[in-house]
Design a protein around this motif. Structure first.
Motif, PDB file in Angstrom:
ATOM      1  N   VAL A 206      -6.417   4.299 -18.042  1.00 57.95           N
ATOM      2  CA  VAL A 206      -5.616   4.884 -18.385  1.00 57.95           C
ATOM      3  C   VAL A 206      -4.165   4.489 -17.801  1.00 57.95           C
ATOM      4  O   VAL A 206      -3.868   4.358 -16.622  1.00 57.95           O
ATOM      5  CB  VAL A 206      -5.677   6.480 -17.700  1.00 57.95           C
ATOM      6  N   GLY A 207      -3.245   4.052 -18.711  1.00 57.19           N
ATOM      7  CA  GLY A 207      -2.185   3.481 -18.594  1.00 57.19           C
ATOM      8  C   GLY A 207      -1.174   3.295 -19.835  1.00 57.19           C
ATOM      9  O   GLY A 207      -1.578   3.678 -20.834  1.00 57.19           O
ATOM     10  N   ASP A 208      -0.005   2.503 -19.704  1.00 54.97           N
ATOM     11  CA  ASP A 208       0.810   2.193 -20.640  1.00 54.97           C
ATOM     12  C   ASP A 208      -0.019   1.132 -21.787  1.00 54.97           C
ATOM     13  O   ASP A 208       0.025  -0.011 -21.477  1.00 54.97           O
ATOM     14  CB  ASP A 208       1.829   1.697 -20.247  1.00 54.97           C
ATOM     15  N   ALA A 209      -0.452   1.691 -22.810  1.00 53.02           N
ATOM     16  CA  ALA A 209      -1.204   0.969 -23.700  1.00 53.02           C
ATOM     17  C   ALA A 209      -0.765  -0.162 -24.240  1.00 53.02           C
ATOM     18  O   ALA A 209      -1.199  -1.327 -24.554  1.00 53.02           O
ATOM     19  CB  ALA A 209      -1.759   2.082 -24.915  1.00 53.02           C
ATOM     20  N   VAL A 210       0.777  -0.261 -24.676  1.00 51.55           N
ATOM     21  CA  VAL A 210       1.326  -1.165 -25.242  1.00 51.55           C
ATOM     22  C   VAL A 210       1.394  -2.320 -24.342  1.00 51.55           C
ATOM     23  O   VAL A 210       1.256  -3.480 -24.904  1.00 51.55           O
ATOM     24  CB  VAL A 210       2.799  -0.603 -25.518  1.00 51.55           C
TER      25      VAL A 210
ATOM     26  N   THR B 166       0.850  -1.138   0.020  1.00 52.93           N
ATOM     27  CA  THR B 166      -0.119   0.047  -0.214  1.00 52.93           C
ATOM     28  C   THR B 166       0.775   1.182   0.267  1.00 52.93           C
ATOM     29  O   THR B 166       0.554   2.302  -0.803  1.00 52.93           O
ATOM     30  CB  THR B 166      -0.956  -0.013   1.175  1.00 52.93           C
ATOM     31  N   VAL B 167       1.679   1.301   0.633  1.00 55.00           N
ATOM     32  CA  VAL B 167       2.843   2.409   0.866  1.00 55.00           C
ATOM     33  C   VAL B 167       3.417   2.481  -0.385  1.00 55.00           C
ATOM     34  O   VAL B 167       3.607   3.762  -1.070  1.00 55.00           O
ATOM     35  CB  VAL B 167       3.911   2.192   2.192  1.00 55.00           C
ATOM     36  N   LYS B 168       3.991   1.517  -1.054  1.00 53.78           N
ATOM     37  CA  LYS B 168       4.537   1.651  -2.357  1.00 53.78           C
ATOM     38  C   LYS B 168       3.544   2.252  -3.379  1.00 53.78           C
ATOM     39  O   LYS B 168       3.914   3.102  -4.324  1.00 53.78           O
ATOM     40  CB  LYS B 168       5.104   0.202  -2.914  1.00 53.78           C
ATOM     41  N   ASN B 169       2.272   1.854  -3.343  1.00 54.30           N
ATOM     42  CA  ASN B 169       1.274   2.226  -4.491  1.00 54.30           C
ATOM     43  C   ASN B 169       1.241   3.840  -3.863  1.00 54.30           C
ATOM     44  O   ASN B 169       1.034   4.740  -5.126  1.00 54.30           O
ATOM     45  CB  ASN B 169       0.064   1.615  -3.972  1.00 54.30           C
ATOM     46  N   GLU B 170       1.235   4.128  -2.621  1.00 55.50           N
ATOM     47  CA  GLU B 170       1.071   5.637  -2.194  1.00 55.50           C
ATOM     48  C   GLU B 170       2.180   6.449  -2.906  1.00 55.50           C
ATOM     49  O   GLU B 170       1.975   7.452  -3.547  1.00 55.50           O
ATOM     50  CB  GLU B 170       0.858   5.859  -0.789  1.00 55.50           C
ATOM     51  N   ARG B 171       3.258   6.034  -2.646  1.00 56.80           N
ATOM     52  CA  ARG B 171       4.459   6.777  -3.477  1.00 56.80           C
ATOM     53  C   ARG B 171       4.496   6.887  -5.045  1.00 56.80           C
ATOM     54  O   ARG B 171       4.619   7.805  -5.546  1.00 56.80           O
ATOM     55  CB  ARG B 171       5.761   5.928  -2.907  1.00 56.80           C
ATOM     56  N   ALA B 172       3.920   5.795  -5.602  1.00 57.40           N
ATOM     57  CA  ALA B 172       3.614   5.816  -6.969  1.00 57.40           C
ATOM     58  C   ALA B 172       2.604   6.710  -7.518  1.00 57.40           C
ATOM     59  O   ALA B 172       3.061   7.405  -8.334  1.00 57.40           O
ATOM     60  CB  ALA B 172       3.413   4.235  -7.558  1.00 57.40           C
ATOM     61  N   GLN B 173       1.502   6.832  -6.768  1.00 55.45           N
ATOM     62  CA  GLN B 173       0.476   7.603  -7.138  1.00 55.45           C
ATOM     63  C   GLN B 173       0.878   9.031  -6.573  1.00 55.45           C
ATOM     64  O   GLN B 173       0.574   9.820  -7.604  1.00 55.45           O
ATOM     65  CB  GLN B 173      -0.730   7.175  -6.446  1.00 55.45           C
TER      66      GLN B 173
ATOM     67  N   THR C  80      -3.169  -4.398 -13.028  1.00 56.87           N
ATOM     68  CA  THR C  80      -4.361  -3.663 -13.940  1.00 56.87           C
ATOM     69  C   THR C  80      -5.646  -4.621 -14.372  1.00 56.87           C
ATOM     70  O   THR C  80      -6.449  -4.549 -14.036  1.00 56.87           O
ATOM     71  CB  THR C  80      -3.989  -2.998 -15.316  1.00 56.87           C
ATOM     72  N   LEU C  81      -5.074  -5.701 -14.759  1.00 57.19           N
ATOM     73  CA  LEU C  81      -6.104  -6.872 -15.307  1.00 57.19           C
ATOM     74  C   LEU C  81      -6.843  -7.434 -14.075  1.00 57.19           C
ATOM     75  O   LEU C  81      -8.042  -7.468 -14.128  1.00 57.19           O
ATOM     76  CB  LEU C  81      -5.437  -7.706 -16.193  1.00 57.19           C
TER      77      LEU C  81
ATOM     78  N   GLN D  17       1.593   3.545 -12.848  1.00 53.01           N
ATOM     79  CA  GLN D  17       0.288   3.041 -12.215  1.00 53.01           C
ATOM     80  C   GLN D  17      -0.675   3.133 -13.291  1.00 53.01           C
ATOM     81  O   GLN D  17      -0.502   3.966 -14.298  1.00 53.01           O
ATOM     82  CB  GLN D  17      -0.060   4.139 -10.989  1.00 53.01           C
ATOM     83  N   THR D  18      -1.792   2.639 -13.138  1.00 52.51           N
ATOM     84  CA  THR D  18      -2.791   2.621 -14.037  1.00 52.51           C
ATOM     85  C   THR D  18      -4.319   3.135 -13.448  1.00 52.51           C
ATOM     86  O   THR D  18      -4.594   2.671 -12.275  1.00 52.51           O
ATOM     87  CB  THR D  18      -3.237   1.145 -14.623  1.00 52.51           C
ATOM     88  N   VAL D  19      -4.887   4.017 -14.096  1.00 56.24           N
ATOM     89  CA  VAL D  19      -6.148   4.527 -13.425  1.00 56.24           C
ATOM     90  C   VAL D  19      -7.120   3.879 -13.979  1.00 56.24           C
ATOM     91  O   VAL D  19      -7.368   3.577 -15.106  1.00 56.24           O
ATOM     92  CB  VAL D  19      -6.287   6.249 -13.692  1.00 56.24           C
TER      93      VAL D  19
END
Length: 954
Positions: free
Chosen positions: A930-934, A174-181, A835-836, A761-763
């Motif tokens: 919203v994210g890296d489409a490739v 969760t903290v890593k996700n917070e840093r990324a976000q 994401t998936l 990250q992906t929204v």
């Protein structure tokens, strides 16, 4: 970015403080509780204070109590004097990480139960960590105080028995996700990390950010975290501050019962001040996914509480704190930059003066030239100095900010807690205000000469990737290698030697029950109409000598001509510029001296004219409102600048993943209608707007016909009627009308993929068309149905994606409606590699709720949580104004809140399940990613749904 001059200055208006070393007339204290001091409100002076009484338990816990019986609520703050500055080298981020762990349950409180119990009680809660302290706070109805004290004590005295490696791993994710976000996936998100590395040596605790480095979090295990708790989370390193509708004697009994047996922790000394200096000018460059380059310059100064701190705070305002500041006048008003300012960032060990400027996009924005201009502006201060007029205006703002800060119990409690933590004096406000009042033009000039003039600084150039040619200077600084001591695992044996075990004479597993129910009283309302038909709805608020007025005129985005999206907002911006009789600088000076505000903000259906004022200055403030409302200058030069700022503003917005997701949602659900347009307009629509368009929009839609006014403050109906007399004679065009367009039929469920190359990250958003606003109808009932699915921290979706899987920093969902349309949305920002599975979890949770409905336990939880919120809903003038605004905007009956409470209490499980089946069917939702489409497209195609690329309108 700004550091408010007095923080959130909070005071009692009843008079002078009377510091007493004995508790006059108070009952005998519980054994083990020592009275320290109290400050009462006196009447011999107008010197402001926050009344309090201070105590200490035998184990060292400091207790500060503040009585405020104006509303049936209490705010409880537990502050530990530990932040990232107490962390060891190589273990950055521990203080913040531990804040997360404190919500994961304790020996007598189950996993996630802390959030659930406070929510169920109708309360709110959170925790925050900064460089110097960590605090945990709850606001609840007053009858829930004992329960909150029990909960807070359980995690102080009984946390470690419930800490597990699994919880550790989940919260690390969760903290890593917070840093990324918050840092890595946000424009300019890493600037302060880079600045800290340059300003401070590697051994200085401010050289790293509170969020920490990921490699440090990866290096440690759960025993390191337990050791951190045992070192810093003792009662003798904590301050418990309680404010609101309390009985002091009963509160002290509860505090002593639940905290008195918790053993004292290791001794904690106040940290030594560690201000720094920079030996020579340092230059560094950060390449970022941005379009507008940024110049950030920093000078080390003093520390929190230093004699010259107040002078530095004031100096920052002169340099870059408003429309009369040097940075605004020389750089923003001249159109050279998009934004510029200055602020004094002050912390316990060291402070920094920051000056920043954000250049324009495209081929402009040469930071070398910009730095030279900023340097010239600052060098000019030596000869220019600071004027007495500037100082008087700043002090007017100080007084007003202090008084407005009295409006919430939580604000007062937070200030008392901070003062006690850092100065051992909850009443330090008097000293702080005295320091500010003692500031002179000479002391500000001395601070300038001591820290800024001719002194080396750190300059950070933030440039678009691949455009280092526009940096302010070639980098001459590379952060030295981090000092990482050899890692030694903390053994179980060592932990056991440090364990502290409370011994009680009662059963802590028995949760206290609330005392007698509290009754939230709806504000008593009055209403009348001005001679021209403007409706006025108000309520008296006597707790502070302040008045808040909000007038809504029918000049919203809904009435913008085709192709002119952004016109309403641009017009509102022009209303805050010069008038026909005063320059914008003169108007700003008058407002600053009064400590008042007059602002314009465009919404969907109207523009809000907001006024805040001390009661004694209301006549002068309304004169400025009148001048701005009826005599805007609409100068071409102002328009050109404001329009350019708007164009640059949307460029910044379009970089944010959240904006991309929001605009994609609007286009997918409402494509081809006015509801699909971005609120701020598009590049093309803004470029097409002329000054004549603004003038025409003003003439047509700034009209009293269809206008409403909400007033909350220290003024009665009769005086208000007289004060608003200048509006009664206002005549204008008829109230505008609109025709709701047919909404588009949506395709079968589709994944709409917005490309954000390389995003960490992906929204994710799942969205469908919904219902227009209603206060007591199906939309409101659907919001109740959603409460357990996605409407609170303990909702199914958040517990799944955040607490169980560790995919995200937070996930949720909502149903909202306007006058014509509504929507239902579920959202999260997740790790790119999750994401998936995150999309699948969203669909599964929606499917389960729509097919199975809620449980009886969830239904009861919703009834308690939503039904007891009223005690918190009407405390401050802004909350009261929001309530009154709803009543006027949607023509609601004054008792609509009572009707809602009846719905909460009586809605059946069958009705909730019926609404869930209707509104939460996953196949009805479009999926926006919203994210890296490739990398994402091949994964998303495995869902068996169409995957379409979407580029939101910009």
């Amino acid at each position: 970015m700004q550091k408010w001059i007095v923080g959130i200055a909070l005071i009692s208006l009843a008079g002078c403080s009377q510091l007493q070393s004995q508790q006059a007339g108070a009952p005998e204290l519980p054994q083990g509780v020592t009275f320290i001091e109290q400050i009462k409100a006196g009447s011999s002076s107008d010197t402001p204070v926050i009344p309090y009484s201070k105590y200490q338990l035998a184990n060292g816990l400091t207790v500060v109590l503040h009585e405020d019986n104006s509303d049936p609520l209490v705010h409880v703050d537990m502050t530990y004097h530990v932040g990232s500055a107490r962390e060891e080298l190589g273990k950055s981020g521990f203080a913040h990480f531990f804040e997360h762990m404190m919500f994961q349950g304790s020996e007598h409180v189950g996993d996630q139960e802390h959030f659930k119990l406070i929510t169920e009680a109708g309360g709110t809660l959170n925790g925050t960590t900064n460089r110097d302290r960590t605090n945990y706070f709850q606001t609840v109805p007053a009858n829930q105080l004992e329960k909150v004290l029990w909960l807070e004590a359980d995690r102080m005295g009984f946390l470690l028995g419930a800490v597990s490696q699994r919880k550790f791993e989940i919260q690390r994710s969760t903290v890593k996700n917070e840093r990324a976000q918050r840092y890595e996936n946000r424009p300019y998100g890493l600037v302060y990390e880079r600045m800290g590395e340059a300003l401070y040596p590697r051994t200085h605790p401010y050289s790293w950010q509170t969020i920490g480095y990921v490699e440090d979090l990866d290096r440690v295990d759960v025993n390191d975290l337990k050791a951190f708790f045992l070192r810093w989370y003792g009662p003798n390193n904590a301050t418990l501050t309680i404010g609101g509708d309390i009985d002091v004697e009963q509160t002290l009994e509860w505090v002593n019962k639940y905290y008195g047996s918790i053993p004292r922790g290791p001794e904690v000394e106040k940290p030594a001040k560690q201000p720094v200096t920079v030996e020579n000018d340092l230059y560094l460059t950060l390449e970022d996914k941005i379009q507008q380059p940024m110049l950030l310059m920093a000078w080390p100064t003093s520390y929190n509480g230093a004699d010259d701190e107040a002078s530095l705070d004031m100096l920052a305002r002169v340099i870059g704190g408003g429309k009369n500041s040097l940075m605004y006048q020389n750089l923003v008003k001249t159109g050279k930059v998009v934004d510029a300012g200055a602020f004094h960032d002050c912390a316990e060990l060291a402070c920094t003066m920051y000056v920043y400027a954000i250049g324009q996009s495209g081929k402009q924005g040469d930071l070398k030239k910009l730095r030279a201009e900023v340097t010239d502006i600052l060098d000019g201060l030596e000869e220019r100095g600071v004027t007495t007029k500037e100082l008087e205006e700043l002090k007017g703002m100080v007084e007003a900010n202090a008084i407005f800060g009295l409006q919430s119990v939580s604000g007062k409690v937070s200030q008392l807690a901070a003062y006690e933590t850092f100065f051992d004096d909850p009443g330090y406000l008097g000293t702080e205000l005295s320091n500010l009042r003692s500031v002179t033009t000479a002391s500000m000039e001395q601070a300038y000469m001591r820290y800024l003039n001719g002194h080396p600084n750190v300059t950070l150039s933030v440039v678009p990737r691949g455009r280092t040619s526009i940096e302010a200077a070639k980098p001459n600084f590379t952060p030295p290698p981090r000092i990482i001591p050899e890692y030694t695992k903390v053994s179980e044996e060592k932990l056991q030697q440090q364990m502290r075990v409370p011994v009680d004479d009662f059963d802590r597993s028995v949760m206290p029950q609330p005392s007698s129910p509290v009754e939230a009283v709806m504000p008593e309302l009055y209403q009348f109409e001005l001679a021209n038909g403007i409706k006025v709805l108000g309520t008296e608020y006597r707790e502070t000598p302040t008045v808040e007025i909000q007038m809504v005129v029918p000049a919203g985005r809904r009435f913008e001509p085709a192709g002119k999206a952004g016109l309403a907002k641009l017009t509102a911006s022009m209303m805050a510029e010069a008038s026909e009789v005063s320059t914008v600088e003169e108007l700003s000076s008058r407002l600053d001296r009064l400590g008042s505000t007059v602002s314009f903000s465009a919404g969907k259906y109207g523009t809000v004219v907001s006024v805040t004022s001390l009661t004694k200055f209301l006549p002068e403030t309304l004169e400025i409102m009148q001048e701005r409302l009826f005599q805007p200058a609409f100068n071409q030069a102002d328009f050109d600048r404001v329009k350019q700022q708007a164009l640059e503003g949307i460029i910044y917005e379009h970089q944010r993943p959240a904006w991309l997701a929001g605009q994609a949602t609007r286009e997918v659900l409402f494509g081809g209608t006015t509801f699909s347009l971005p609120p701020e307009g598009t590049k093309g629509s803004l470029e097409s707007i002329t000054l004549e368009d603004v003038k025409a929009f003003y003439r047509r839609y700034y009209t009293p016909n269809g206008a409403d006014i909400v007033v909350v403050g220290d003024i009665d109906k009769a005086k208000l009627n007289t004060s608003l007399g200048f509006l009664a004679d206002w005549q204008g065009m008829p109230e505008p009308s609109y025709v709701t367009p047919a909404l588009p039929s949506l395709p079968k469920q589709t994944v709409w993929l917005v490309d954000k190359p390389g995003a960490p990250q992906t929204v994710i958003r799942l969205a469908r068309q919904g219902l227009p606003y209603d206060a007591t109808g199906e939309l409101y009932e659907t919001q109740l149905a959603n409460f357990n699915l996605a409407g609170n921290f303990n909702s199914r979706i958040n517990l799944n994606l955040r607490e169980d899987k560790g995919y995200t920093y937070g996930a949720g969902g909502y149903q909202s409606g306007g006058k014509e349309v509504g929507l239902s949305v579920y959202y999260a920002q997740v790790r790119a590699d999750a994401t998936l599975p995150s999309v699948k979890e969203f669909l599964a949770e929606l499917d389960k709720m729509s097919s199975e409905g809620v449980t009886e336990e969830e239904l009861n939880f919703m009834r308690l949580a939503v039904g007891q919120k009223d005690a918190l809903n009407y405390e401050t003038p802004s909350k009261k104004a929001q309530l009154l605004g709803q009543i006027l905007t949607y023509s609601l009956p004054e008792n609509f809140v009572e009707t809602r409470n009846e719905i909460v209490a009586s809605i059946s499980k069958a009705r909730i399940d019926e609404l869930a089946a209707k509104w939460f069917n996953p196949s009805d939702y479009q999926i926006i990613v919203v994210g890296d489409a490739v990398s994402l497209k091949p994964q998303l195609e495995t869902l068996g749904l169409p995957v379409k690329a979407l580029s939101p309108t910009m």
